[in-house]
Design a protein around this motif. Structure first.
Motif, PDB file in Angstrom:
ATOM      1  N   MET A  80       0.826  -1.201   0.000  1.00  0.00           N
ATOM      2  CA  MET A  80       0.000   0.000   0.000  1.00  0.00           C
ATOM      3  C   MET A  80       0.864   1.257   0.000  1.00  0.00           C
ATOM      4  O   MET A  80       0.499   2.276  -0.603  1.00  0.00           O
ATOM      5  N   ALA A  81       2.004   1.216   0.674  1.00  0.00           N
ATOM      6  CA  ALA A  81       2.919   2.365   0.665  1.00  0.00           C
ATOM      7  C   ALA A  81       3.421   2.618  -0.759  1.00  0.00           C
ATOM      8  O   ALA A  81       3.491   3.774  -1.205  1.00  0.00           O
ATOM      9  N   GLU A  82       3.747   1.553  -1.486  1.00  0.00           N
ATOM     10  CA  GLU A  82       4.169   1.711  -2.884  1.00  0.00           C
ATOM     11  C   GLU A  82       3.044   2.273  -3.742  1.00  0.00           C
ATOM     12  O   GLU A  82       3.253   3.146  -4.576  1.00  0.00           O
ATOM     13  N   TRP A  83       1.843   1.772  -3.532  1.00  0.00           N
ATOM     14  CA  TRP A  83       0.659   2.219  -4.282  1.00  0.00           C
ATOM     15  C   TRP A  83       0.421   3.705  -4.007  1.00  0.00           C
ATOM     16  O   TRP A  83       0.146   4.486  -4.921  1.00  0.00           O
ATOM     17  N   MET A  84       0.541   4.119  -2.742  1.00  0.00           N
ATOM     18  CA  MET A  84       0.340   5.520  -2.384  1.00  0.00           C
ATOM     19  C   MET A  84       1.404   6.426  -2.996  1.00  0.00           C
ATOM     20  O   MET A  84       1.155   7.603  -3.251  1.00  0.00           O
ATOM     21  N   ARG A  85       2.595   5.878  -3.214  1.00  0.00           N
ATOM     22  CA  ARG A  85       3.670   6.654  -3.849  1.00  0.00           C
ATOM     23  C   ARG A  85       3.473   6.766  -5.362  1.00  0.00           C
ATOM     24  O   ARG A  85       4.294   7.353  -6.053  1.00  0.00           O
ATOM     25  N   GLY A  86       2.399   6.143  -5.872  1.00  0.00           N
ATOM     26  CA  GLY A  86       2.144   6.182  -7.307  1.00  0.00           C
ATOM     27  C   GLY A  86       2.955   5.164  -8.072  1.00  0.00           C
ATOM     28  O   GLY A  86       3.232   5.360  -9.262  1.00  0.00           O
ATOM     29  N   ARG A  87       3.311   4.047  -7.399  1.00  0.00           N
ATOM     30  CA  ARG A  87       4.117   3.013  -8.042  1.00  0.00           C
ATOM     31  C   ARG A  87       3.366   1.680  -8.059  1.00  0.00           C
ATOM     32  O   ARG A  87       3.743   0.731  -7.363  1.00  0.00           O
ATOM     33  N   PRO A  88       2.300   1.597  -8.867  1.00  0.00           N
ATOM     34  CA  PRO A  88       1.524   0.355  -8.893  1.00  0.00           C
ATOM     35  C   PRO A  88       2.326  -0.856  -9.365  1.00  0.00           C
ATOM     36  O   PRO A  88       2.082  -1.976  -8.921  1.00  0.00           O
ATOM     37  N   ALA A  89       3.286  -0.642 -10.261  1.00  0.00           N
ATOM     38  CA  ALA A  89       4.087  -1.771 -10.747  1.00  0.00           C
ATOM     39  C   ALA A  89       4.918  -2.386  -9.620  1.00  0.00           C
ATOM     40  O   ALA A  89       5.182  -3.599  -9.632  1.00  0.00           O
ATOM     41  N   GLN A  90       5.332  -1.584  -8.639  1.00  0.00           N
ATOM     42  CA  GLN A  90       6.076  -2.119  -7.500  1.00  0.00           C
ATOM     43  C   GLN A  90       5.138  -2.748  -6.478  1.00  0.00           C
ATOM     44  O   GLN A  90       5.514  -3.686  -5.774  1.00  0.00           O
ATOM     45  N   ALA A  91       3.922  -2.226  -6.373  1.00  0.00           N
ATOM     46  CA  ALA A  91       2.950  -2.772  -5.413  1.00  0.00           C
ATOM     47  C   ALA A  91       2.400  -4.117  -5.870  1.00  0.00           C
ATOM     48  O   ALA A  91       2.130  -4.993  -5.040  1.00  0.00           O
ATOM     49  N   GLU A  92       2.244  -4.309  -7.173  1.00  0.00           N
ATOM     50  CA  GLU A  92       1.580  -5.511  -7.683  1.00  0.00           C
ATOM     51  C   GLU A  92       2.254  -6.820  -7.269  1.00  0.00           C
ATOM     52  O   GLU A  92       1.564  -7.726  -6.777  1.00  0.00           O
ATOM     53  N   PRO A  93       3.581  -6.988  -7.432  1.00  0.00           N
ATOM     54  CA  PRO A  93       4.157  -8.283  -7.046  1.00  0.00           C
ATOM     55  C   PRO A  93       4.056  -8.573  -5.542  1.00  0.00           C
ATOM     56  O   PRO A  93       3.913  -9.726  -5.138  1.00  0.00           O
ATOM     57  N   ILE A  94       4.084  -7.522  -4.733  1.00  0.00           N
ATOM     58  CA  ILE A  94       3.934  -7.727  -3.289  1.00  0.00           C
ATOM     59  C   ILE A  94       2.525  -8.218  -2.997  1.00  0.00           C
ATOM     60  O   ILE A  94       2.325  -9.193  -2.256  1.00  0.00           O
ATOM     61  N   LEU A  95       1.522  -7.564  -3.595  1.00  0.00           N
ATOM     62  CA  LEU A  95       0.124  -7.981  -3.389  1.00  0.00           C
ATOM     63  C   LEU A  95      -0.121  -9.373  -3.954  1.00  0.00           C
ATOM     64  O   LEU A  95      -0.833 -10.179  -3.346  1.00  0.00           O
TER      65      LEU A  95
END
Length: 198
Positions: A80-95
């Motif tokens: 969620m921290a990555e998503w909030m930073r506007g980095r969905p590509a970094q958030a996706e593999p974690i999720l």
């Protein structure tokens, strides 16, 4: 915050706690990790992804192999921290990793679908939202948490111009979210329903 600070001080002298559900499912068996996780969540809710990430990593450092449920929650906070930073590509593999954990709750399915949708991958988002609804429904009857899966389906279907199907899922999402004691999800569901009707 004052109560959490007191709990942090008291945990140093506390006897080890063995939860009735077992350490694997408990978010309280590891007090230092739970406190850092709480602080990460508060930072996320306040819109501070940097502090959320710092506290989530602090929690992660306190975890043992046995703290499986807490680990999934911490990984979600990092995503969620990555998503909030506007980095969905970094958030996706974690999720994507979080949702494979059998101890995971349903919100990461919704967030994973949203991240995929934000990257323009509507087919992947629809599959993720649909799978989240299936997971919620495996208990024999749809759970209130299935509401966010239906809301996600509604958002993605609306974006594809499939308004009748979107309206059906949004309506189901609102119905389920009304049963859940978390007002934010009902607000999201009602907003999506209004958007589709407009």
């Amino acid at each position: 915050e004052a109560l959490v600070t007191q709990a942090e001080r008291a945990s140093d002298a506390a006897e080890p706690f063995e939860p009735s559900v077992g350490r694997e499912l408990s978010s309280l068996a590891n007090i230092p990790a739970a406190i850092a996780l709480w602080r990460a969540d508060r930072a996320r809710q306040r819109g501070d992804p940097e502090r959320a990430s710092v506290f989530a990593r602090q929690s992660l450092a306190s975890l043992t192999e046995a703290d499986r449920a807490t680990r999934a929650m911490v990984r979600w906070q990092l995503a969620m921290a990555e998503w909030m930073r506007g980095r969905p590509a970094q958030a996706e593999p974690i999720l994507a990793e979080v949702v494979t954990d059998p101890h995971v709750w349903l919100r990461p399915w919704y967030e994973l679908g949203r991240v995929q949708q934000a990257q323009g991958r509507l087919g992947a988002a629809l599959a993720t939202f649909g799978h989240g609804v299936e997971v919620a429904s495996e208990a024999g009857q749809p759970l209130p948490l299935a509401g966010m899966g239906h809301v996600g389906l509604a958002e993605a279907l609306c974006e594809r111009g499939e308004l009748d199907a979107a309206l059906e899922h949004a309506t189901m999402g609102v119905t389920f979210c009304r049963q859940f004691g978390y007002a934010q999800w009902l607000v999201i569901a009602l907003t999506v329903l209004a958007w589709i009707r407009q």
